[in-house]
Design a protein around this motif. Sequence first.
Motif, PDB file in Angstrom:
ATOM      1  N   UNK A 145      24.855  49.262   2.030  1.00  0.00           N
ATOM      2  CA  UNK A 145      24.157  49.050   0.754  1.00  0.00           C
ATOM      3  C   UNK A 145      24.758  49.897  -0.368  1.00  0.00           C
ATOM      4  N   UNK A 146      25.133  51.130  -0.061  1.00  0.00           N
ATOM      5  CA  UNK A 146      25.592  52.055  -1.091  1.00  0.00           C
ATOM      6  C   UNK A 146      27.106  52.064  -1.265  1.00  0.00           C
ATOM      7  N   UNK A 147      27.829  51.314  -0.434  1.00  0.00           N
ATOM      8  CA  UNK A 147      29.277  51.213  -0.616  1.00  0.00           C
ATOM      9  C   UNK A 147      29.585  50.487  -1.927  1.00  0.00           C
ATOM     10  N   UNK A 148      30.681  50.874  -2.582  1.00  0.00           N
ATOM     11  CA  UNK A 148      31.060  50.175  -3.802  1.00  0.00           C
ATOM     12  C   UNK A 148      31.344  48.702  -3.511  1.00  0.00           C
ATOM     13  N   UNK A 149      32.001  48.425  -2.390  1.00  0.00           N
ATOM     14  CA  UNK A 149      32.184  47.071  -1.886  1.00  0.00           C
ATOM     15  C   UNK A 149      32.287  47.126  -0.362  1.00  0.00           C
ATOM     16  N   UNK A 150      31.806  46.079   0.295  1.00  0.00           N
ATOM     17  CA  UNK A 150      32.045  45.870   1.714  1.00  0.00           C
ATOM     18  C   UNK A 150      33.123  44.797   1.807  1.00  0.00           C
ATOM     19  N   UNK A 151      34.203  45.099   2.507  1.00  0.00           N
ATOM     20  CA  UNK A 151      35.418  44.297   2.475  1.00  0.00           C
ATOM     21  C   UNK A 151      35.527  43.447   3.735  1.00  0.00           C
ATOM     22  N   UNK A 152      35.430  42.142   3.569  1.00  0.00           N
ATOM     23  CA  UNK A 152      35.567  41.208   4.679  1.00  0.00           C
ATOM     24  C   UNK A 152      36.945  40.566   4.622  1.00  0.00           C
ATOM     25  N   UNK A 153      37.500  40.294   5.802  1.00  0.00           N
ATOM     26  CA  UNK A 153      38.871  39.804   5.853  1.00  0.00           C
ATOM     27  C   UNK A 153      38.983  38.296   5.675  1.00  0.00           C
ATOM     28  N   UNK A 154      37.872  37.588   5.756  1.00  0.00           N
ATOM     29  CA  UNK A 154      37.886  36.146   5.513  1.00  0.00           C
ATOM     30  C   UNK A 154      36.445  35.693   5.279  1.00  0.00           C
ATOM     31  N   UNK A 155      36.302  34.478   4.779  1.00  0.00           N
ATOM     32  CA  UNK A 155      34.977  33.935   4.486  1.00  0.00           C
ATOM     33  C   UNK A 155      34.126  33.819   5.740  1.00  0.00           C
ATOM     34  N   UNK A 156      34.753  33.473   6.853  1.00  0.00           N
ATOM     35  CA  UNK A 156      33.994  33.328   8.101  1.00  0.00           C
ATOM     36  C   UNK A 156      33.344  34.647   8.504  1.00  0.00           C
ATOM     37  N   UNK A 157      34.092  35.752   8.394  1.00  0.00           N
ATOM     38  CA  UNK A 157      33.513  37.053   8.744  1.00  0.00           C
ATOM     39  C   UNK A 157      32.345  37.389   7.831  1.00  0.00           C
ATOM     40  N   UNK A 158      32.482  37.118   6.543  1.00  0.00           N
ATOM     41  CA  UNK A 158      31.413  37.424   5.596  1.00  0.00           C
ATOM     42  C   UNK A 158      30.136  36.666   5.946  1.00  0.00           C
ATOM     43  N   UNK A 168      19.575  43.278   5.263  1.00  0.00           N
ATOM     44  CA  UNK A 168      21.004  43.277   4.936  1.00  0.00           C
ATOM     45  C   UNK A 168      21.165  43.132   3.429  1.00  0.00           C
ATOM     46  N   UNK A 169      21.855  44.089   2.833  1.00  0.00           N
ATOM     47  CA  UNK A 169      22.140  43.998   1.404  1.00  0.00           C
ATOM     48  C   UNK A 169      23.391  44.807   1.113  1.00  0.00           C
ATOM     49  N   UNK A 170      24.371  44.180   0.490  1.00  0.00           N
ATOM     50  CA  UNK A 170      25.575  44.899   0.113  1.00  0.00           C
ATOM     51  C   UNK A 170      26.334  44.086  -0.923  1.00  0.00           C
ATOM     52  N   UNK A 171      27.289  44.721  -1.566  1.00  0.00           N
ATOM     53  CA  UNK A 171      28.166  44.062  -2.533  1.00  0.00           C
ATOM     54  C   UNK A 171      29.428  43.654  -1.777  1.00  0.00           C
ATOM     55  N   UNK A 172      29.610  42.346  -1.616  1.00  0.00           N
ATOM     56  CA  UNK A 172      30.667  41.830  -0.753  1.00  0.00           C
ATOM     57  C   UNK A 172      31.940  41.527  -1.539  1.00  0.00           C
ATOM     58  N   UNK A 173      33.067  41.649  -0.863  1.00  0.00           N
ATOM     59  CA  UNK A 173      34.356  41.194  -1.394  1.00  0.00           C
ATOM     60  C   UNK A 173      35.197  40.729  -0.218  1.00  0.00           C
ATOM     61  N   UNK A 174      36.046  39.757  -0.462  1.00  0.00           N
ATOM     62  CA  UNK A 174      36.938  39.269   0.582  1.00  0.00           C
ATOM     63  C   UNK A 174      38.350  39.741   0.266  1.00  0.00           C
ATOM     64  N   UNK A 175      38.913  40.486   1.195  1.00  0.00           N
ATOM     65  CA  UNK A 175      40.286  40.972   1.085  1.00  0.00           C
ATOM     66  C   UNK A 175      40.992  40.551   2.360  1.00  0.00           C
ATOM     67  N   UNK A 176      41.778  39.500   2.275  1.00  0.00           N
ATOM     68  CA  UNK A 176      42.466  39.028   3.468  1.00  0.00           C
ATOM     69  C   UNK A 176      43.245  40.158   4.107  1.00  0.00           C
ATOM     70  N   UNK A 177      43.218  40.235   5.443  1.00  0.00           N
ATOM     71  CA  UNK A 177      43.925  41.301   6.133  1.00  0.00           C
ATOM     72  C   UNK A 177      45.289  40.806   6.571  1.00  0.00           C
ATOM     73  N   UNK A 178      46.126  41.710   7.055  1.00  0.00           N
ATOM     74  CA  UNK A 178      47.463  41.317   7.462  1.00  0.00           C
ATOM     75  C   UNK A 178      48.188  42.420   8.190  1.00  0.00           C
ATOM     76  N   UNK A 179      49.493  42.297   8.247  1.00  0.00           N
ATOM     77  CA  UNK A 179      50.333  43.316   8.856  1.00  0.00           C
ATOM     78  C   UNK A 179      51.731  43.169   8.268  1.00  0.00           C
ATOM     79  N   UNK A 180      52.616  44.049   8.668  1.00  0.00           N
ATOM     80  CA  UNK A 180      53.996  43.985   8.205  1.00  0.00           C
ATOM     81  C   UNK A 180      54.862  43.397   9.311  1.00  0.00           C
TER      82      UNK A 180
END
Length: 400
Positions: A145-158, A168-180
Amino acid sequence: MRFLHLIASVDPAGGGPIEGATQLHRALAKLGHDGEFVSLDAADAPCAAGFDAPLHALGPGRGRFGYSARLRPWLDAHAHRFDAVIVNGLWQYIGLAARQALAHSQTPYFVFPHGMLDPWFKHRHPLKHLKKWLYWPWAEYRVLRDARRVLFTCEEERLLARQAFWLYRCKEAIVSFGTAPPDDDPQASRQAFGSAFPQLRGKRVLLFLGRIHPKKGCDLLIEAFARTCAGAPDVHLVMAGPAQPQWQAQLEQQARRLGVSDRILWAGMLQGAVKWGALRTADAFCLPSHQENFGVAVVESLACGCPVLISDKVNIWREIEHAGAGYVAPDTAEGTSAALGRWLATPDERWRKMRQAARDCFDQNFRMEQVARALVGVVLESHPDHPDRAGRLDGRSAHV
């Protein structure tokens, strides 16, 4: 900008979160952003001593929760040096300490749940879920709830995360994950794998790479392998990764009962050139997982041009299916058998095209440089007074 990455442990045996956090740190560095890590490992732990990024090991943490009396004071004293704190994972003291120290400070914190809110855990382990309910209202709920954003790696996870707890209450954002992608010599890595496991030369290899854990569907894979590949004796299954000894013993007994133990290699944890060689040598990567938020090994496989046979419980299955980078099936013995059967029936020329599709899928969706830019965009968007905001939002709209 300066980032602080909080994680329970930097031990690579812990699976995807530390690998992803390390790759993210490197990608951010390439964009000009500094970073440090805090973990709850003991300072003299081998994984801490060999870690290749600035690390403050403030453990050992006590129990499963990982409580460390040193963490909160350290955050109080040092958090002002950072523009953002990234909490990796839930159900650990790192999240609670971050909230206690930062919720009302000038340094915002962001949370990557890494799939730990997936409702699969509620159905699979109802007693554990009940215990978590006792903990949720006063701790983890407030962390999110108090996080600036909760970061989900895709829409399905969110969407799945919203089903775990009704409170459940939070400020959501989607940030696709990856690797090198690996930057080594492909031929040298293949030779390293071949030298480590000469018994596989001349064989077609199905590769499982990850924690050997009940959640991963390893028993489904062995059953499907015995059922579907019985008429293809040149196909061997490599089970690579750290294992719970009791679970691996059960799987080995299952393989003996099904008559395929002589065609299954238990490779242990693979690292470095041998790991990349395994992914480049394999004909297909297999993960019939019951729950997988992202699957770093899946994406590493794509980066090596190895198509994947995965369940539809791997949250990035839609991207893979859309790209034609593998086959997707339900997380059942029948579904896993169907995926293996489709692989066996695929003509060689078609499979070569799917290898290229796997590499293209990685380039278009899962390069860590894209993730780093998206994360910077989310941080700046949520912190409008930051002096870098105006000049560093490039790439944000495509990934946030």
